[in-house]
Design an enzyme around this catalytic site. Structure first.
Site, PDB file in Angstrom:
ATOM      1  N   TYR A 107       0.839  -1.213   0.000  1.00 42.84           N
ATOM      2  CA  TYR A 107       0.000   0.000   0.000  1.00 42.84           C
ATOM      3  C   TYR A 107       0.871   1.260   0.000  1.00 42.84           C
ATOM      4  CZ  TYR A 107      -4.416  -2.386   0.092  1.00 42.84           C
ATOM      5  OH  TYR A 107      -5.501  -3.137  -0.287  1.00 42.84           O
ATOM      6  N   ASN A 141     -13.122   4.062  -5.383  1.00 43.80           N
ATOM      7  CA  ASN A 141     -11.690   4.334  -5.421  1.00 43.80           C
ATOM      8  C   ASN A 141     -11.196   4.871  -4.081  1.00 43.80           C
ATOM      9  OD1 ASN A 141     -11.952   3.584  -8.035  1.00 43.80           O
ATOM     10  ND2 ASN A 141     -11.794   5.632  -8.900  1.00 43.80           N
ATOM     11  N   HIS A 152     -14.994   2.208  -0.298  1.00 43.09           N
ATOM     12  CA  HIS A 152     -13.895   1.284   0.029  1.00 43.09           C
ATOM     13  C   HIS A 152     -12.763   1.954   0.789  1.00 43.09           C
ATOM     14  CE1 HIS A 152     -15.264  -1.579  -3.469  1.00 43.09           C
ATOM     15  NE2 HIS A 152     -16.042  -1.658  -2.407  1.00 43.09           N
ATOM     16  N   CYS A 189      -6.203   1.815  13.484  1.00 40.38           N
ATOM     17  CA  CYS A 189      -5.608   0.863  14.420  1.00 40.38           C
ATOM     18  C   CYS A 189      -6.268  -0.500  14.223  1.00 40.38           C
ATOM     19  CB  CYS A 189      -5.810   1.371  15.846  1.00 40.38           C
ATOM     20  SG  CYS A 189      -5.242   0.197  17.074  1.00 40.38           S
ATOM     21  N   CYS A 220      -0.002   2.415  16.291  1.00 41.19           N
ATOM     22  CA  CYS A 220      -1.047   3.339  16.728  1.00 41.19           C
ATOM     23  C   CYS A 220      -0.486   4.248  17.826  1.00 41.19           C
ATOM     24  CB  CYS A 220      -2.222   2.534  17.266  1.00 41.19           C
ATOM     25  SG  CYS A 220      -3.467   3.552  18.050  1.00 41.19           S
ATOM     26  N   GLY A 256     -16.317   3.593 -15.368  1.00 41.01           N
ATOM     27  CA  GLY A 256     -15.007   2.967 -15.168  1.00 41.01           C
ATOM     28  C   GLY A 256     -14.978   1.897 -14.095  1.00 41.01           C
ATOM     29  N   SER A 305     -15.775  -2.381 -13.417  1.00 40.51           N
ATOM     30  CA  SER A 305     -16.109  -3.665 -14.045  1.00 40.51           C
ATOM     31  C   SER A 305     -17.413  -4.213 -13.499  1.00 40.51           C
ATOM     32  CB  SER A 305     -14.982  -4.673 -13.806  1.00 40.51           C
ATOM     33  OG  SER A 305     -14.803  -4.869 -12.416  1.00 40.51           O
ATOM     34  N   ALA A 322     -13.150   7.398 -20.194  1.00 35.64           N
ATOM     35  CA  ALA A 322     -13.956   8.341 -19.420  1.00 35.64           C
ATOM     36  C   ALA A 322     -13.460   9.783 -19.596  1.00 35.64           C
ATOM     37  CB  ALA A 322     -13.939   7.946 -17.946  1.00 35.64           C
TER      38      ALA A 322
HETATM   39  C1  BJW Z   1     -12.051   2.437 -18.212  1.00 35.49           C
HETATM   40  C2  BJW Z   1     -10.893   3.084 -18.531  1.00 35.49           C
HETATM   41  C3  BJW Z   1     -11.024   4.372 -18.990  1.00 35.49           C
HETATM   42  C4  BJW Z   1     -10.325   1.184 -17.858  1.00 35.49           C
HETATM   43  N1  BJW Z   1     -12.219   4.916 -19.109  1.00 35.49           N
HETATM   44  N2  BJW Z   1     -13.240   2.992 -18.350  1.00 35.49           N
HETATM   45  C5  BJW Z   1     -22.256 -11.448  -3.492  1.00 35.49           C
HETATM   46  C6  BJW Z   1     -21.946 -12.339  -4.482  1.00 35.49           C
HETATM   47  C7  BJW Z   1     -20.642 -12.790  -4.658  1.00 35.49           C
HETATM   48  C8  BJW Z   1     -19.618 -12.349  -3.831  1.00 35.49           C
HETATM   49  C9  BJW Z   1     -19.916 -11.448  -2.850  1.00 35.49           C
HETATM   50  C10 BJW Z   1     -21.219 -11.012  -2.680  1.00 35.49           C
HETATM   51  N3  BJW Z   1     -21.226 -10.138  -1.637  1.00 35.49           N
HETATM   52  C11 BJW Z   1     -19.981 -10.016  -1.165  1.00 35.49           C
HETATM   53  C12 BJW Z   1     -19.160 -10.818  -1.892  1.00 35.49           C
HETATM   54  C13 BJW Z   1     -17.683 -10.969  -1.690  1.00 35.49           C
HETATM   55  C14 BJW Z   1     -16.864  -9.832  -2.265  1.00 35.49           C
HETATM   56  C15 BJW Z   1     -17.064  -9.779  -3.784  1.00 35.49           C
HETATM   57  O1  BJW Z   1     -17.782  -8.977  -4.309  1.00 35.49           O
HETATM   58  N4  BJW Z   1     -16.371 -10.659  -4.503  1.00 35.49           N
HETATM   59  C16 BJW Z   1     -16.454 -10.689  -5.950  1.00 35.49           C
HETATM   60  C17 BJW Z   1     -15.056 -10.464  -6.510  1.00 35.49           C
HETATM   61  C18 BJW Z   1     -17.062 -11.984  -6.370  1.00 35.49           C
HETATM   62  N5  BJW Z   1     -17.186  -8.566  -1.664  1.00 35.49           N
HETATM   63  C19 BJW Z   1     -16.713  -8.233  -0.487  1.00 35.49           C
HETATM   64  O2  BJW Z   1     -16.006  -8.989   0.160  1.00 35.49           O
HETATM   65  C20 BJW Z   1     -17.081  -6.862   0.046  1.00 35.49           C
HETATM   66  N6  BJW Z   1     -17.553  -6.965   1.389  1.00 35.49           N
HETATM   67  C21 BJW Z   1     -18.791  -7.378   1.684  1.00 35.49           C
HETATM   68  O3  BJW Z   1     -19.625  -7.568   0.836  1.00 35.49           O
HETATM   69  O4  BJW Z   1     -19.017  -7.529   3.050  1.00 35.49           O
HETATM   70  C22 BJW Z   1     -20.151  -8.280   3.439  1.00 35.49           C
HETATM   71  C23 BJW Z   1     -19.800  -9.740   3.242  1.00 35.49           C
HETATM   72  C24 BJW Z   1     -18.626 -10.222   3.757  1.00 35.49           C
HETATM   73  C25 BJW Z   1     -18.303 -11.559   3.579  1.00 35.49           C
HETATM   74  C26 BJW Z   1     -19.133 -12.392   2.846  1.00 35.49           C
HETATM   75  C27 BJW Z   1     -20.319 -11.873   2.328  1.00 35.49           C
HETATM   76  C28 BJW Z   1     -20.646 -10.523   2.531  1.00 35.49           C
HETATM   77  C29 BJW Z   1     -15.834  -5.982   0.134  1.00 35.49           C
HETATM   78  C30 BJW Z   1     -15.275  -5.675  -1.214  1.00 35.49           C
HETATM   79  C31 BJW Z   1     -13.981  -4.855  -1.040  1.00 35.49           C
HETATM   80  C32 BJW Z   1     -13.277  -4.619  -2.363  1.00 35.49           C
HETATM   81  N7  BJW Z   1     -11.972  -4.121  -2.098  1.00 35.49           N
HETATM   82  C33 BJW Z   1     -11.156  -3.724  -3.235  1.00 35.49           C
HETATM   83  C34 BJW Z   1      -9.791  -3.308  -2.690  1.00 35.49           C
HETATM   84  C35 BJW Z   1      -9.886  -1.944  -2.005  1.00 35.49           C
HETATM   85  C36 BJW Z   1      -8.574  -1.492  -1.466  1.00 35.49           C
HETATM   86  C37 BJW Z   1      -7.480  -1.380  -2.523  1.00 35.49           C
HETATM   87  O5  BJW Z   1      -7.574  -0.554  -3.442  1.00 35.49           O
HETATM   88  O6  BJW Z   1      -6.499  -2.100  -2.403  1.00 35.49           O
HETATM   89  O7  BJW Z   1     -11.797  -2.637  -3.932  1.00 35.49           O
HETATM   90  S1  BJW Z   1     -10.993  -4.983  -4.485  1.00 35.49           S
HETATM   91  C38 BJW Z   1     -11.040  -3.857  -5.852  1.00 35.49           C
HETATM   92  O8  BJW Z   1     -12.237  -4.086  -6.646  1.00 35.49           O
HETATM   93  C39 BJW Z   1     -11.204  -2.459  -5.233  1.00 35.49           C
HETATM   94  C40 BJW Z   1     -12.163  -1.823  -6.194  1.00 35.49           C
HETATM   95  O9  BJW Z   1     -12.801  -0.714  -5.560  1.00 35.49           O
HETATM   96  C41 BJW Z   1     -13.096  -2.946  -6.534  1.00 35.49           C
HETATM   97  C42 BJW Z   1     -13.842  -2.737  -7.828  1.00 35.49           C
HETATM   98  O10 BJW Z   1     -12.980  -2.677  -8.912  1.00 35.49           O
HETATM   99  P1  BJW Z   1     -13.241  -1.635 -10.099  1.00 35.49           P
HETATM  100  O11 BJW Z   1     -13.130  -0.260  -9.558  1.00 35.49           O
HETATM  101  O12 BJW Z   1     -14.486  -1.971 -10.790  1.00 35.49           O
HETATM  102  O13 BJW Z   1     -11.953  -1.858 -11.001  1.00 35.49           O
HETATM  103  P2  BJW Z   1     -11.728  -2.979 -12.157  1.00 35.49           P
HETATM  104  O14 BJW Z   1     -10.288  -3.050 -12.401  1.00 35.49           O
HETATM  105  O15 BJW Z   1     -12.419  -4.227 -11.815  1.00 35.49           O
HETATM  106  O16 BJW Z   1     -12.472  -2.385 -13.436  1.00 35.49           O
HETATM  107  C43 BJW Z   1     -12.003  -1.217 -14.085  1.00 35.49           C
HETATM  108  C44 BJW Z   1     -12.983  -0.903 -15.192  1.00 35.49           C
HETATM  109  O17 BJW Z   1     -12.587   0.320 -15.795  1.00 35.49           O
HETATM  110  C45 BJW Z   1     -13.008  -1.957 -16.318  1.00 35.49           C
HETATM  111  O18 BJW Z   1     -14.360  -2.249 -16.645  1.00 35.49           O
HETATM  112  C46 BJW Z   1     -12.327  -1.260 -17.502  1.00 35.49           C
HETATM  113  O19 BJW Z   1     -12.881  -1.648 -18.757  1.00 35.49           O
HETATM  114  C47 BJW Z   1     -12.636   0.176 -17.212  1.00 35.49           C
HETATM  115  N8  BJW Z   1     -11.677   1.138 -17.733  1.00 35.49           N
HETATM  116  N9  BJW Z   1      -9.811   2.183 -18.279  1.00 35.49           N
HETATM  117  C48 BJW Z   1     -13.317   4.147 -18.794  1.00 35.49           C
HETATM  118  N10 BJW Z   1      -9.914   5.088 -19.354  1.00 35.49           N
END
Ligand code: BJW
Length: 260
Positions: free
Chosen positions: A80, A115, A132, A140, A160, A200, A202, A244
């Site tokens: 990080y 983000n 997020h 802490c 902390c 932007g 997925s 975007a």
């Molecule tokens: C452009 C471009 C340009 C490129 N112009 N476009 C229900 C069903 C199944 C699973 C689950 C569910 N509920 C919960 C889950 C589990 C899990 C989950 O969703 N898993 C899936 C992967 C299946 N979710 C969680 O665990 C969440 N917690 C939760 O639900 O708690 C309750 C619970 C707990 C336990 C069990 C059940 C429920 C927490 C999710 C936390 C996500 N954390 C991250 C890391 C954050 C910190 C860090 O940055 O390190 O968040 S993971 C990562 O993914 C980050 C992002 O915010 C997140 C989303 O990604 P994003 O932003 O969409 O990025 P990309 O790369 O995926 O896409 C980029 C897009 O941009 C693409 O489409 C490109 O085409 C496009 N693009 N350039 C326009 N120039």
């Protein structure tokens, strides 16, 4: 830029449908959900891009879970810290700035972001819901106290100032709950807005991915802005496909040509 509308695709350059402009100009409340793609043109890696995404190089289970942090806190903290350095050197781009302009043009506006890079706030957006967390904060591990600044040490993670416990990045990892106030606010806005833009992202990570469907269920116009197709594409009311940083300024220009 490509435009999909009701299943048909047009290759007309920068065509923004007049019906979309009318909905945007007449909107009472516009909600925008952003993901990593909006910051790609600022030089910040997305997660799932097959060539350059973070998950192409790192296993999420080794860097973005609580278990990983407990196992290897120094490694995760450094990961990080490196990303914080890249983000600190990046600047908001034309897409972030277009959303600042949009906020000034409509009666009510909520920017929901997945983000952690803080680029929306730095661009000047005001009503922001961070789902997020934020990479510029830590908290802490033991007591949850938020910490805004800390001294980096040779043996991370830093500690902390109150209890000496380990500091962790104040971000939401897989398997962790999102901040309750943020997710409640996001769903309330998705179900009450009249225009919802998904920019932007997925749309693969829950619960954020459900927001656009909540907006559709509540009869909002849902506009996807993305350089690629996503699971939302077939359901979106309008799809503006392209970077975007080009699409959003074009949308603003089409909506408010002449400054009105
Ligand atoms: C452009 C471009 C340009 C490129 N112009 N476009 C229900 C069903 C199944 C699973 C689950 C569910 N509920 C919960 C889950 C589990 C899990 C989950 O969703 N898993 C899936 C992967 C299946 N979710 C969680 O665990 C969440 N917690 C939760 O639900 O708690 C309750 C619970 C707990 C336990 C069990 C059940 C429920 C927490 C999710 C936390 C996500 N954390 C991250 C890391 C954050 C910190 C860090 O940055 O390190 O968040 S993971 C990562 O993914 C980050 C992002 O915010 C997140 C989303 O990604 P994003 O932003 O969409 O990025 P990309 O790369 O995926 O896409 C980029 C897009 O941009 C693409 O489409 C490109 O085409 C496009 N693009 N350039 C326009 N120039």
């Amino acid at each position: 830029m490509w435009l999909w509308h009701n299943g048909r695709m047009s290759d007309l350059d920068l065509v923004i449908p007049p019906q979309l402009i009318a909905r945007l100009r007449g909107a009472r409340h516009v909600a925008v959900l952003t993901g990593a793609g909006i910051s790609a043109e600022s030089g910040i890696a997305t997660f799932r891009d097959t060539a350059t995404g973070l998950w192409a190089r790192f296993n999420p289970e080794e860097v973005a879970t609580l278990e990983a942090f407990r196992r290897t806190p120094g490694f995760v903290w450094r990961w990080y810290a490196e990303r914080r350095q890249v983000i600190g050197g990046a600047e908001p781009n034309a897409a972030h700035r277009a959303l600042v302009e949009l906020e000034a043009r409509v009666p009510a506006f909520t920017l929901i972001t997945q983000n952690i890079d803080d680029l929306h706030r730095r661009a000047g957006s005001r009503n922001i819901v961070e789902l997020h967390g934020n990479i510029h904060r830590a908290r802490c591990l033991d007591e949850g106290t938020r910490v805004e600044s800390w001294a980096d040490t040779a043996d991370p993670p830093p500690r902390c100032p109150d209890c000496g416990g380990m500091l962790r990045p104040d971000v939401v990892w897989f398997g962790e709950m999102l901040p309750l106030a943020a997710i409640n606010a996001a769903f309330a806005v998705a179900s009450s807005c009249d225009v919802f833009l998904s920019v932007g992202t997925s749309g693969t990570v829950e619960p954020a991915a459900s927001l656009a469907y909540e907006a559709l269920r509540s009869d909002a116009v849902v506009v996807e802005v993305n350089s690629e197709e996503t699971p939302l594409t077939p359901s979106a009311t309008y799809v503006l496909q392209g970077p975007a940083g080009e699409v959003l300024p074009a949308l603003l220009a089409a909506g408010w040509a002449g400054g009105g």
